[in-house]
Design an enzyme around this catalytic site. Structure first.
Site, short mmCIF file in Angstrom:
data_model
loop_
_atom_site.label_atom_id
_atom_site.label_comp_id
_atom_site.label_asym_id
_atom_site.label_seq_id
_atom_site.Cartn_x
_atom_site.Cartn_y
_atom_site.Cartn_z
N SER A 126 0.79 -1.18 -0.07
CA SER A 126 -0.03 0.11 -0.03
C SER A 126 1.06 1.20 -0.02
O SER A 126 0.31 2.33 -0.24
CB SER A 126 -0.68 0.27 1.33
OG SER A 126 -1.46 -1.09 1.64
N HIS A 147 -2.19 -3.28 -6.67
CA HIS A 147 -2.83 -2.69 -5.18
C HIS A 147 -4.34 -2.83 -5.30
O HIS A 147 -5.10 -2.22 -5.71
CB HIS A 147 -2.57 -1.34 -5.15
CG HIS A 147 -2.86 -0.97 -3.82
ND1 HIS A 147 -3.64 0.50 -3.43
CD2 HIS A 147 -2.75 -1.20 -2.60
CE1 HIS A 147 -3.69 0.57 -2.22
NE2 HIS A 147 -3.27 -0.51 -1.36
N GLU A 159 -4.99 -0.86 -8.44
CA GLU A 159 -4.19 0.16 -8.84
C GLU A 159 -3.04 -0.69 -9.49
O GLU A 159 -2.17 -1.54 -8.71
CB GLU A 159 -3.51 1.07 -7.82
CG GLU A 159 -4.89 1.95 -7.52
CD GLU A 159 -4.49 2.96 -6.16
OE1 GLU A 159 -4.85 4.06 -6.24
OE2 GLU A 159 -3.47 2.59 -5.21
N ASN A 197 -4.87 6.62 -1.89
CA ASN A 197 -4.34 7.13 -0.55
C ASN A 197 -3.80 8.36 -0.70
O ASN A 197 -3.54 9.01 0.52
CB ASN A 197 -3.54 6.04 -0.08
CG ASN A 197 -4.18 4.68 0.43
OD1 ASN A 197 -5.34 4.96 1.14
ND2 ASN A 197 -3.69 3.67 0.53
P1 NAD Z 1 -2.00 -9.71 7.07
O1 NAD Z 1 -0.96 -9.48 8.37
O2 NAD Z 1 -3.55 -9.91 7.25
O3 NAD Z 1 -1.36 -10.81 6.32
C1 NAD Z 1 -0.09 -11.02 6.25
C2 NAD Z 1 0.32 -12.45 6.02
O4 NAD Z 1 1.85 -12.89 5.65
C3 NAD Z 1 0.32 -13.08 7.39
O5 NAD Z 1 -0.44 -14.25 7.38
C4 NAD Z 1 1.86 -13.52 7.78
O6 NAD Z 1 1.95 -14.95 8.26
C5 NAD Z 1 2.30 -13.88 6.31
N1 NAD Z 1 3.80 -13.72 6.11
C6 NAD Z 1 4.83 -13.24 6.88
N2 NAD Z 1 5.79 -13.45 6.28
C7 NAD Z 1 5.78 -14.40 5.32
C8 NAD Z 1 6.80 -14.98 4.33
N3 NAD Z 1 7.98 -14.55 4.49
N4 NAD Z 1 6.14 -15.51 3.43
C9 NAD Z 1 4.79 -15.93 3.28
N5 NAD Z 1 3.83 -15.44 4.22
C10 NAD Z 1 4.33 -14.61 5.13
O7 NAD Z 1 -1.59 -8.51 6.13
P2 NAD Z 1 -2.55 -7.63 5.01
O8 NAD Z 1 -3.57 -6.87 5.68
O9 NAD Z 1 -3.30 -9.05 4.25
O10 NAD Z 1 -1.67 -6.94 4.16
C11 NAD Z 1 -0.76 -7.50 3.27
C12 NAD Z 1 -0.15 -6.74 2.40
O11 NAD Z 1 -1.10 -6.02 1.60
C13 NAD Z 1 0.62 -5.61 2.95
O12 NAD Z 1 1.76 -5.03 2.25
C14 NAD Z 1 -0.54 -4.17 2.95
O13 NAD Z 1 0.21 -3.05 3.06
C15 NAD Z 1 -1.18 -4.46 1.70
N6 NAD Z 1 -2.68 -4.06 1.93
C16 NAD Z 1 -3.44 -4.28 2.90
C17 NAD Z 1 -4.78 -3.85 2.73
C18 NAD Z 1 -5.72 -3.96 3.95
O14 NAD Z 1 -6.79 -3.44 3.85
N7 NAD Z 1 -5.49 -4.72 4.95
C19 NAD Z 1 -5.20 -3.10 1.41
C20 NAD Z 1 -4.46 -3.10 0.53
C21 NAD Z 1 -3.06 -3.46 0.68
#
Ligand code: NAD
Length: 398
Positions: A126, A147, A159, A197
């Protein structure tokens, strides 16, 4: 699903990180007919995410929004794994691990060694710079940002973010793929906050300043933005829902990445809320208070005050201030060549649920009128936050 229409089966997809975003993205890819491997290093996380995909598509089938056979096919296409070892050769890998540059770079370096040189390597970051992630890969032309918005199966916007070295051929390929997945892709440079954003910052910042300056209370500002502005939610109810801490972190990240540009400076109002643990609905209080079941303890807007403010001097009009700043942010993105006017308008409507695209709205108001409003704000509140973009007056946007 229309599997007969495709001559060759869609290439396998891998999704790294089976959290909130990863499991949703996996569902979207499987619904488009891809074999999907969901990889998560946390023990049991990938299997749990596969379970969530199954439940999600089963719910859609129960509600009649998906044929039951399709739900079964989609569920059967997703499998979990606890490591990258044994990943099939993929057409696309989407990384959705936590927002940590070093972690993402190490995963990309590993992926580049194991996946064919034609595999597109995408990050769902993000806020991180796509080019900085791509540096970890010997062939950065195949690295780009995808994104997705939360929740990925429901949100149409994606995106498609290009780093310095991303090749046009890969971008076009992925834009086409996102359309085939039923998404609406928009393209943008790897600029802080990308489109949504970044452009949305003043929606929150103006409201916080209006309240901080004693011009109006939060309930009245929310009412004005909703009832007079056509926004689905007011900025205070929305940030209470998102989480004041989450919203502050996004704003602070954009501020830091733009060299602490005054336009994005976090407000004392929001910092104080976060410092006091008033994070929004999730903590029981934020700008507003919430009952134990999460319902808002409503505060009455001051409708007489609202009537006085809207349409009055721009310095005291929460709606005009907010709209002028949204338009300014949007036209500046176009001026810097980071996204097109059309893509920005689509992105803000779909990604932030705005009632209009900010460039179209600016044209309706008159870009010169917006520039005048900003000049007045700039004299009332000097310091650079309200500096009008040259694109408002140089005729480049028609
Ligand atoms: P999350 O914490 O829910 O999930 C992340 C997962 O990655 C966890 O289950 C963790 O165990 C796993 N993980 C950690 N290290 C790892 C590795 N080396 N290999 C494989 N898996 C691994 O996070 P999220 O909210 O799903 O966000 C993930 C990404 O998406 C981030 O970059 C975030 O900025 C982006 N994002 C989030 C949102 C949102 O609303 N949550 C929206 C758009 C983008």
């Amino acid at each position: 699903m229309d599997s007969e229409a495709t001559a060759s089966p869609p290439a396998p997809v891998a999704v790294l990180g089976a959290g909130t975003m990863g499991s949703g993205i996996a569902q979207v890819a499987a619904a488009a007919g891809h074999d999907v491997t969901l990889v998560d290093v946390a023990p049991g996380a990938a299997a749990a995410a596969v379970g969530r995909v199954r439940e999600s598509v089963a719910r859609l089938a129960d509600r009649g929004r998906l044929p039951a056979e399709d739900a079964e096919v989609i569920a059967s296409l997703v499998r979990g794994s606890e490591s990258l070892a044994g990943l099939p050769e993929c057409g696309l890998v989407i990384e959705a691990v936590p927002e940590d540059l070093a972690l993402k770079r190490s995963l990309f370096a590993e992926l580049a060694q194991h996946q064919p040189s034609t595999t597109v390597l995408a990050t769902n970051t993000s806020s991180l710079d796509v080019s900085a992630i791509a540096e970890a890969v010997p062939d950065p032309e195949r690295v780009l940002g995808l994104h997705f918005f939360n929740p990925p199966p429901l949100m149409r916007l994606v995106e498609v973010v290009h780093g310095h070295d991303t090749s046009e051929a890969y971008l076009e390929h992925v834009v086409g793929l996102m359309r085939a997945w039923g998404k609406t892709p928009v393209r943008c440079a790897s600029t802080p906050g990308f489109i949504v954003n970044r452009v949305a910052r003043p929606f929150y910042g103006e409201a916080q300043r209006v309240v901080h300056d004693g011009i109006a209370d939060p309930a009245t500002v929310d009412w004005i933005l909703r009832e007079r502005g056509g926004f689905r939610m007011g900025p205070f109810e929305l940030t209470d829902l998102i989480g004041q801490d989450v919203n502050l972190a996004v704003g602070t990240s954009v501020w830091e990445q733009t060299g602490r540009d005054e336009r994005y400076a976090p407000t004392a109002f929001q910092r104080d809320l976060v410092a006091a643990g008033r994070l929004g609905r999730k903590s029981g209080s934020g700008v507003y208070s919430y009952a134990a079941d999460g319902t808002l303890v409503s505060e009455e807007p001051d409708l007489r005050l609202a009537a006085r403010l809207v349409g009055g001097p721009v310095e005291h009009d929460p709606l005009a201030r907010t709209v002028a700043m949204l338009v300014n942010e949007a036209v500046d993105l176009v001026r810097r060549g980071e996204a097109t006017a059309e893509d920005i308008d689509v992105a803000m409507r779909l990604g932030a649920n705005y009632p209009w695209g900010p460039i179209a709205r600016g044209r309706e108001i008159g870009l010169h009128v917006v520039a005048d409003q900003l000049r007045r704000l700039d004299s009332a509140y000097p310091g650079g936050r309200y500096r009008p973009s040259p694109a408002l007056t140089d005729g480049s946007l028609g």
